[in-house]
Design a protein around this motif. Sequence first.
Motif, PDB file in Angstrom:
ATOM      1  N   ILE A   1       0.857  -1.185   0.000  1.00  0.00           N
ATOM      2  CA  ILE A   1       0.000   0.000   0.000  1.00  0.00           C
ATOM      3  C   ILE A   1       0.893   1.234   0.000  1.00  0.00           C
ATOM      4  O   ILE A   1       1.684   1.444   0.926  1.00  0.00           O
ATOM      5  CB  ILE A   1      -0.944  -0.013   1.212  1.00  0.00           C
ATOM      6  CG1 ILE A   1      -1.903  -1.209   1.087  1.00  0.00           C
ATOM      7  CG2 ILE A   1      -1.727   1.297   1.313  1.00  0.00           C
ATOM      8  CD1 ILE A   1      -2.542  -1.632   2.364  1.00  0.00           C
ATOM      9  N   PHE A   2       0.787   2.017  -1.066  1.00  0.00           N
ATOM     10  CA  PHE A   2       1.574   3.240  -1.214  1.00  0.00           C
ATOM     11  C   PHE A   2       0.650   4.432  -1.003  1.00  0.00           C
ATOM     12  O   PHE A   2      -0.213   4.713  -1.835  1.00  0.00           O
ATOM     13  CB  PHE A   2       2.210   3.293  -2.602  1.00  0.00           C
ATOM     14  CG  PHE A   2       3.201   2.186  -2.868  1.00  0.00           C
ATOM     15  CD1 PHE A   2       4.326   2.043  -2.084  1.00  0.00           C
ATOM     16  CD2 PHE A   2       3.006   1.296  -3.912  1.00  0.00           C
ATOM     17  CE1 PHE A   2       5.256   1.023  -2.328  1.00  0.00           C
ATOM     18  CE2 PHE A   2       3.923   0.274  -4.172  1.00  0.00           C
ATOM     19  CZ  PHE A   2       5.053   0.143  -3.368  1.00  0.00           C
ATOM     20  N   ASN A   3       0.823   5.122   0.113  1.00  0.00           N
ATOM     21  CA  ASN A   3      -0.089   6.212   0.472  1.00  0.00           C
ATOM     22  C   ASN A   3       0.519   7.599   0.291  1.00  0.00           C
ATOM     23  O   ASN A   3      -0.032   8.586   0.775  1.00  0.00           O
ATOM     24  CB  ASN A   3      -0.565   6.058   1.920  1.00  0.00           C
ATOM     25  CG  ASN A   3       0.571   6.005   2.910  1.00  0.00           C
ATOM     26  OD1 ASN A   3       1.101   4.917   3.183  1.00  0.00           O
ATOM     27  ND2 ASN A   3       0.977   7.147   3.450  1.00  0.00           N
ATOM     28  N   GLY A   4       1.658   7.680  -0.404  1.00  0.00           N
ATOM     29  CA  GLY A   4       2.314   8.979  -0.530  1.00  0.00           C
ATOM     30  C   GLY A   4       2.851   9.407   0.816  1.00  0.00           C
ATOM     31  O   GLY A   4       3.396   8.604   1.567  1.00  0.00           O
TER      32      GLY A   4
ATOM     33  N   ARG B   1      -0.731  -6.593  -6.353  1.00  0.00           N
ATOM     34  CA  ARG B   1       0.597  -6.385  -5.728  1.00  0.00           C
ATOM     35  C   ARG B   1       0.799  -4.955  -5.257  1.00  0.00           C
ATOM     36  O   ARG B   1       1.301  -4.716  -4.155  1.00  0.00           O
ATOM     37  CB  ARG B   1       1.709  -6.766  -6.734  1.00  0.00           C
ATOM     38  CG  ARG B   1       3.135  -6.604  -6.195  1.00  0.00           C
ATOM     39  CD  ARG B   1       3.395  -7.601  -5.090  1.00  0.00           C
ATOM     40  NE  ARG B   1       4.726  -7.472  -4.511  1.00  0.00           N
ATOM     41  CZ  ARG B   1       5.032  -6.673  -3.496  1.00  0.00           C
ATOM     42  NH1 ARG B   1       4.090  -5.892  -2.975  1.00  0.00           N
ATOM     43  NH2 ARG B   1       6.247  -6.641  -2.996  1.00  0.00           N
ATOM     44  N   ASN B   2       0.461  -3.972  -6.095  1.00  0.00           N
ATOM     45  CA  ASN B   2       0.719  -2.567  -5.764  1.00  0.00           C
ATOM     46  C   ASN B   2      -0.588  -1.785  -5.729  1.00  0.00           C
ATOM     47  O   ASN B   2      -1.392  -1.862  -6.667  1.00  0.00           O
ATOM     48  CB  ASN B   2       1.663  -1.932  -6.782  1.00  0.00           C
ATOM     49  CG  ASN B   2       3.023  -2.604  -6.816  1.00  0.00           C
ATOM     50  OD1 ASN B   2       3.551  -3.000  -5.783  1.00  0.00           O
ATOM     51  ND2 ASN B   2       3.596  -2.741  -8.007  1.00  0.00           N
ATOM     52  N   LEU B   3      -0.765  -1.006  -4.667  1.00  0.00           N
ATOM     53  CA  LEU B   3      -1.999  -0.239  -4.495  1.00  0.00           C
ATOM     54  C   LEU B   3      -1.658   1.204  -4.097  1.00  0.00           C
ATOM     55  O   LEU B   3      -1.541   1.523  -2.904  1.00  0.00           O
ATOM     56  CB  LEU B   3      -2.870  -0.900  -3.425  1.00  0.00           C
ATOM     57  CG  LEU B   3      -3.490  -2.242  -3.840  1.00  0.00           C
ATOM     58  CD1 LEU B   3      -3.752  -3.116  -2.623  1.00  0.00           C
ATOM     59  CD2 LEU B   3      -4.781  -2.004  -4.615  1.00  0.00           C
ATOM     60  N   PRO B   4      -1.509   2.085  -5.092  1.00  0.00           N
ATOM     61  CA  PRO B   4      -1.251   3.504  -4.780  1.00  0.00           C
ATOM     62  C   PRO B   4      -2.565   4.206  -4.412  1.00  0.00           C
ATOM     63  O   PRO B   4      -3.576   4.046  -5.095  1.00  0.00           O
ATOM     64  CB  PRO B   4      -0.683   4.076  -6.081  1.00  0.00           C
ATOM     65  CG  PRO B   4      -0.691   2.967  -7.081  1.00  0.00           C
ATOM     66  CD  PRO B   4      -1.488   1.832  -6.527  1.00  0.00           C
ATOM     67  N   ILE B   5      -2.533   4.970  -3.327  1.00  0.00           N
ATOM     68  CA  ILE B   5      -3.726   5.698  -2.886  1.00  0.00           C
ATOM     69  C   ILE B   5      -3.341   7.121  -2.496  1.00  0.00           C
ATOM     70  O   ILE B   5      -2.163   7.441  -2.348  1.00  0.00           O
ATOM     71  CB  ILE B   5      -4.413   5.004  -1.683  1.00  0.00           C
ATOM     72  CG1 ILE B   5      -3.442   4.891  -0.495  1.00  0.00           C
ATOM     73  CG2 ILE B   5      -4.963   3.649  -2.081  1.00  0.00           C
ATOM     74  CD1 ILE B   5      -4.080   4.391   0.798  1.00  0.00           C
TER      75      ILE B   5
ATOM     76  N   LEU C   1      -4.732   5.939  -9.124  1.00  0.00           N
ATOM     77  CA  LEU C   1      -5.066   5.604  -7.742  1.00  0.00           C
ATOM     78  C   LEU C   1      -5.994   4.400  -7.653  1.00  0.00           C
ATOM     79  O   LEU C   1      -6.829   4.184  -8.528  1.00  0.00           O
ATOM     80  CB  LEU C   1      -5.730   6.803  -7.057  1.00  0.00           C
ATOM     81  CG  LEU C   1      -4.901   8.085  -6.942  1.00  0.00           C
ATOM     82  CD1 LEU C   1      -5.711   9.176  -6.239  1.00  0.00           C
ATOM     83  CD2 LEU C   1      -3.591   7.835  -6.202  1.00  0.00           C
ATOM     84  N   ALA C   2      -5.844   3.651  -6.561  1.00  0.00           N
ATOM     85  CA  ALA C   2      -6.714   2.505  -6.297  1.00  0.00           C
ATOM     86  C   ALA C   2      -7.837   2.887  -5.330  1.00  0.00           C
ATOM     87  O   ALA C   2      -8.486   2.002  -4.756  1.00  0.00           O
ATOM     88  CB  ALA C   2      -5.896   1.352  -5.725  1.00  0.00           C
ATOM     89  N   ASN C   3      -8.079   4.179  -5.166  1.00  0.00           N
ATOM     90  CA  ASN C   3      -9.078   4.659  -4.197  1.00  0.00           C
ATOM     91  C   ASN C   3     -10.461   4.037  -4.385  1.00  0.00           C
ATOM     92  O   ASN C   3     -11.187   3.814  -3.424  1.00  0.00           O
ATOM     93  CB  ASN C   3      -9.228   6.180  -4.293  1.00  0.00           C
ATOM     94  CG  ASN C   3      -8.053   6.925  -3.681  1.00  0.00           C
ATOM     95  OD1 ASN C   3      -6.925   6.443  -3.715  1.00  0.00           O
ATOM     96  ND2 ASN C   3      -8.302   8.096  -3.133  1.00  0.00           N
TER      97      ASN C   3
END
Length: 298
Positions: free
Chosen positions: A143-146, A200-204, A276-278
Amino acid sequence: MQKKIVVFGATGNLGRRITRELLQRGATVQAIVRPSADPEKTKALQQPGATVKEVDTDSVEALAQASAGAHCVVSAVAGLGDVIIDLQKRILDAAVQAGVPRFIPSDFCTDYTDLVPGENRNFDLRREFRSYLDSTPIQASSIFNGAFADILQYNTPILNLKEKSIGYWGDKADWKLDFTTMDDTAAFTAEVALDAEAPRNLPIASFQVSPNELWQEVKELTNQEFRIHQLASLEDFAQFIKKQRADYPAGEQELYAKWQQGQYMYSMFTTQHTQLANDRYKNLTWTTSLDFIKSFVQ
């Protein structure tokens, strides 16, 4: 049947929130803590319904026993190489040994996968662990949340309430910065932990806001026009960080040395989450930049 989720780092600021969100979604949560854990913090986990288990985190066998029967292991630990690499390897090895199908590593930062190695020490530690994680058979989701939105409250160069200024590097006054609140990150993580199909990757990001947009929102909330200015070129900033790091070798043993804080700022202006995966989980409500800034700007 309730899904069992094992959480490491549950006594921390983010881990506590993840535990809360999992419990609210009906999961059975087992929080793994060291025998030296703060009793008040473990009690706070038990009150809403989590099971707290003291485990020798140096023992893969003990960790495997604690992880048995879990649907997913969530790591929300924080630290340097002895934690992000060494401890997480033991947690991961134990999860694999126990037959746990899924693992969420303690990334919780900007998506560093396209960043140049060496530009951010803490991201490099995560990159090294990621390589090890991807060599195992477990299904992983990062989880990539910035940046955590909280930093906007701390009078950093990006938003300094004391000096009434907003700063940026390079020609990035309109560059969208990724921010996510801890509560939003925790809610999303809980959904991912319960989602057997998570990728695998979830940018939010709770919100993506540029320095110029920050200026407008602060003006709207305060009726004050903050000074907005370029702090330096990105090239000069990178050189400054390198010198700062060379001049302060003790910072290699500090999680947030000043030069590491500079590296985080640099990464915020050199990479962003373009997709984004929002929307993956429809029941989530994301905090807006205006609402978040309103919470601490008078």
